[in-house]
Design a protein around this motif. Structure first.
Motif, PDB file in Angstrom:
ATOM      1  N   HIS A 117       0.663  -1.188  -0.328  1.00 30.44           N
ATOM      2  CA  HIS A 117       0.435  -0.147  -0.174  1.00 30.44           C
ATOM      3  C   HIS A 117       0.678   1.486   0.106  1.00 30.44           C
ATOM      4  O   HIS A 117       1.712   1.640   1.015  1.00 30.44           O
ATOM      5  CB  HIS A 117      -0.924   0.130   0.715  1.00 30.44           C
ATOM      6  CG  HIS A 117      -1.837   1.053   1.806  1.00 30.44           C
ATOM      7  ND1 HIS A 117      -1.671   2.219   2.144  1.00 30.44           N
ATOM      8  CD2 HIS A 117      -2.154   1.582   0.546  1.00 30.44           C
ATOM      9  CE1 HIS A 117      -2.322   2.950   2.279  1.00 30.44           C
ATOM     10  NE2 HIS A 117      -2.874   3.207   1.285  1.00 30.44           N
ATOM     11  N   SER A 118       0.891   2.467  -0.747  1.00 29.73           N
ATOM     12  CA  SER A 118       0.906   3.671  -0.843  1.00 29.73           C
ATOM     13  C   SER A 118       3.184   3.735  -1.047  1.00 29.73           C
ATOM     14  O   SER A 118       2.858   2.505  -2.096  1.00 29.73           O
ATOM     15  CB  SER A 118       0.749   4.012   0.581  1.00 29.73           C
ATOM     16  OG  SER A 118       1.277   5.519   0.604  1.00 29.73           O
ATOM     17  N   MET A 119       3.817   3.680  -0.339  1.00 40.13           N
ATOM     18  CA  MET A 119       4.825   3.177  -0.317  1.00 40.13           C
ATOM     19  C   MET A 119       5.119   2.471  -0.475  1.00 40.13           C
ATOM     20  O   MET A 119       6.262   1.307  -1.294  1.00 40.13           O
ATOM     21  CB  MET A 119       5.784   4.133   0.766  1.00 40.13           C
ATOM     22  CG  MET A 119       7.021   4.276   1.202  1.00 40.13           C
ATOM     23  SD  MET A 119       7.776   4.661   2.712  1.00 40.13           S
ATOM     24  CE  MET A 119       7.804   3.213   3.648  1.00 40.13           C
ATOM     25  N   ALA A 140      -3.169   1.670  -3.731  1.00 41.45           N
ATOM     26  CA  ALA A 140      -2.964   3.228  -3.807  1.00 41.45           C
ATOM     27  C   ALA A 140      -1.556   2.899  -3.515  1.00 41.45           C
ATOM     28  O   ALA A 140      -1.255   3.999  -2.516  1.00 41.45           O
ATOM     29  CB  ALA A 140      -3.421   3.734  -3.166  1.00 41.45           C
ATOM     30  N   PRO A 141      -1.169   2.727  -4.714  1.00 38.03           N
ATOM     31  CA  PRO A 141       1.014   2.616  -4.380  1.00 38.03           C
ATOM     32  C   PRO A 141       1.132   4.266  -5.186  1.00 38.03           C
ATOM     33  O   PRO A 141       0.566   5.028  -5.680  1.00 38.03           O
ATOM     34  CB  PRO A 141       0.839   1.705  -5.755  1.00 38.03           C
ATOM     35  CG  PRO A 141      -0.115   2.053  -6.918  1.00 38.03           C
ATOM     36  CD  PRO A 141      -1.384   2.030  -5.596  1.00 38.03           C
ATOM     37  N   TRP A 142       2.428   4.633  -4.529  1.00 38.24           N
ATOM     38  CA  TRP A 142       3.138   6.240  -4.561  1.00 38.24           C
ATOM     39  C   TRP A 142       3.991   5.698  -5.763  1.00 38.24           C
ATOM     40  O   TRP A 142       4.555   4.412  -5.645  1.00 38.24           O
ATOM     41  CB  TRP A 142       3.850   6.220  -3.358  1.00 38.24           C
ATOM     42  CG  TRP A 142       4.893   7.450  -3.902  1.00 38.24           C
ATOM     43  CD1 TRP A 142       4.284   8.351  -4.750  1.00 38.24           C
ATOM     44  CD2 TRP A 142       5.548   8.218  -3.149  1.00 38.24           C
ATOM     45  NE1 TRP A 142       5.283   9.048  -4.390  1.00 38.24           N
ATOM     46  CE2 TRP A 142       6.717   9.585  -3.046  1.00 38.24           C
ATOM     47  CE3 TRP A 142       6.682   6.943  -1.969  1.00 38.24           C
ATOM     48  CZ2 TRP A 142       7.351   9.719  -3.131  1.00 38.24           C
ATOM     49  CZ3 TRP A 142       8.397   7.505  -1.666  1.00 38.24           C
ATOM     50  CH2 TRP A 142       7.974   9.073  -2.308  1.00 38.24           C
ATOM     51  N   VAL A 167      -3.846  11.697  -1.875  1.00 37.63           N
ATOM     52  CA  VAL A 167      -2.503  11.966  -1.554  1.00 37.63           C
ATOM     53  C   VAL A 167      -1.128  11.032  -2.470  1.00 37.63           C
ATOM     54  O   VAL A 167      -0.533  11.825  -2.534  1.00 37.63           O
ATOM     55  CB  VAL A 167      -2.401  10.316  -0.411  1.00 37.63           C
ATOM     56  CG1 VAL A 167      -1.075   9.923   0.378  1.00 37.63           C
ATOM     57  CG2 VAL A 167      -2.977  10.941   0.929  1.00 37.63           C
ATOM     58  N   THR A 168      -1.686   9.925  -3.033  1.00 32.88           N
ATOM     59  CA  THR A 168      -0.962   9.064  -4.206  1.00 32.88           C
ATOM     60  C   THR A 168      -2.332   9.926  -5.634  1.00 32.88           C
ATOM     61  O   THR A 168      -3.234   9.928  -5.672  1.00 32.88           O
ATOM     62  CB  THR A 168      -0.570   8.191  -4.260  1.00 32.88           C
ATOM     63  OG1 THR A 168      -2.029   7.158  -3.862  1.00 32.88           O
ATOM     64  CG2 THR A 168       0.441   8.095  -3.003  1.00 32.88           C
ATOM     65  N   ASP A 169      -1.236   9.610  -6.662  1.00 34.52           N
ATOM     66  CA  ASP A 169      -2.182   9.731  -7.981  1.00 34.52           C
ATOM     67  C   ASP A 169      -2.898   8.809  -8.421  1.00 34.52           C
ATOM     68  O   ASP A 169      -1.708   8.470  -9.700  1.00 34.52           O
ATOM     69  CB  ASP A 169      -1.606  11.280  -8.833  1.00 34.52           C
ATOM     70  CG  ASP A 169      -2.261  11.963 -10.127  1.00 34.52           C
ATOM     71  OD1 ASP A 169      -3.144  11.002 -10.343  1.00 34.52           O
ATOM     72  OD2 ASP A 169      -1.841  12.781 -10.592  1.00 34.52           O
TER      73      ASP A 169
END
Length: 236
Positions: A117-119, A140-142, A167-169
Motif C-alpha cells: 500500500h502507498s509507499m 493506491a501505490p506511490w 495523497v497518491t495520484d
C-alpha cells in the motif's frame, strides 16, 4: 558520525532486526504472500507496528488469511527500519529485499505474491524483479513519474486505486500500468470508485478485490478441497 553514534542509530532503527515478520507459517508452504504497508516520503524515525500506516494493512492480512488454507500458504509482513522512503536511499525497498531474502531462507523456492500500500506499493513494484516474485498487488501505490518497469516483465501486476485519493495520484498509477504492459508485464488497473487513500471508504470492496486478486495470483493448490481455515493473524 562516530562508531558509537552509528551503533546507537542502528539500534534505534532496528538495522540489525529481521525484516520479515511471519504471521502464518505452514509446515510445507506452496506459496507466500508478503505485505508491505505504507509510510512517508522522507522520515528517519523508526517504524513501529502501531503507526497508522502499518495498522491500515492489518485488515488485508486478516482477509487474506481467512480466505486461504492455513496449511499451505505462508503469510508475512515487511518490518521497516524507518518510516520513510528517503530519496536515493530507498529504505523501504532495501527492507523489502531483505525480507524476500529472509523468506527464501525460511521457505526456499516458494513463489511469492507481494501486496503493498502507498509507499509499500512502490517498494513492492520495485522489488518484483526478484526471481521468487510471481505477482504484485499494489494498493493506491506511490508511483512517481519515471519509476522503472523493466523488473515487471513476465510478472502479474494489478493496481487498485481510488478515484478520491488525494495523497497518491491514480493517473500516475494508470500510466505505470500502461508502461508495465509495454515492458512485458501482465498488468491491470482497477478503478476503485469512491475509494480514498486510506482505503476506508467502501472498505469491503477493497478487501474483497484484494483477496480475489491474491487468490488468482497464487499457484493452484494440489490435493485440497479448497476449504478455508486460516489461523487468525497476530495483531503485532
Amino acid at each position: 558520525m562516530t562508531v558509537h553514534e552509528q551503533a546507537s542509530t542502528d539500534e534505534s532503527t532496528g538495522a540489525h532486526a529481521p525484516a520479515l515478520a511471519v504471521r502464518q507459517l505452514p509446515r510445507s508452504p506452496r506459496a507466500a504472500v508478503l505485505f508491505l504497508h505504507g509510510g512517508r516520503s522522507d522520515s528517519r524515525a523508526p517504524s513501529r507496528p502501531w503507526h497508522l500506516a502499518a495498522v491500515r494493512m492489518k485488515p488485508f492480512v486478516r482477509a487474506v488469511a481467512r480466505a486461504i488454507p492455513d496449511d499451505d500458504v505462508l503469510l508475512a509482513e515487511v518490518r521497516y527500519r524507518v518510516r520513510g522512503w528517503n530519496g536515493g536511499d530507498a529504505d523501504s525497498l532495501r527492507d523489502a529485499r531483505r525480507a524476500l531474502e529472509e523468506l527464501q531462507r525460511l521457505a526456499p523456492d516458494v513463489p511469492v505474491v507481494l501486496v503493498g500500500h502507498s509507499m509499500g506499493g512502490r517498494a513492492a513494484l520495485r522489488a518484483a524483479g526478484a526471481p521468487p516474485v510471481r505477482g504484485v498487488l499494489a494498493l493506491a501505490p506511490w508511483c512517481p513519474e519515471g519509476e522503472p518497469v523493466a523488473q515487471l516483465r513476465d510478472k502479474e501486476v494489478v493496481v487498485l486505486h481510488g478515484d478520491r485519493d488525494r495523497v497518491t495520484d491514480p493517473r500516475l498509477s494508470k500510466a505505470l500500468v500502461h508502461r508495465a504492459r509495454a515492458a512485458g508485464a501482465r498488468a491491470a488497473f482497477v478503478d476503485m470508485a469512491g475509494g480514498d487513500h486510506a482505503m476506508l471508504r467502501h472498505a469491503g470492496d477493497w478487501h474483497r478485490t484484494a483477496v480475489s486478486t491474491v487468490l488468482e495470483m497464487l499457484p493452484p493448490a494440489t490435493g485440497t478441497s479448497g476449504a478455508t481455515g486460516a489461523t487468525e493473524v497476530s495483531g503485532h
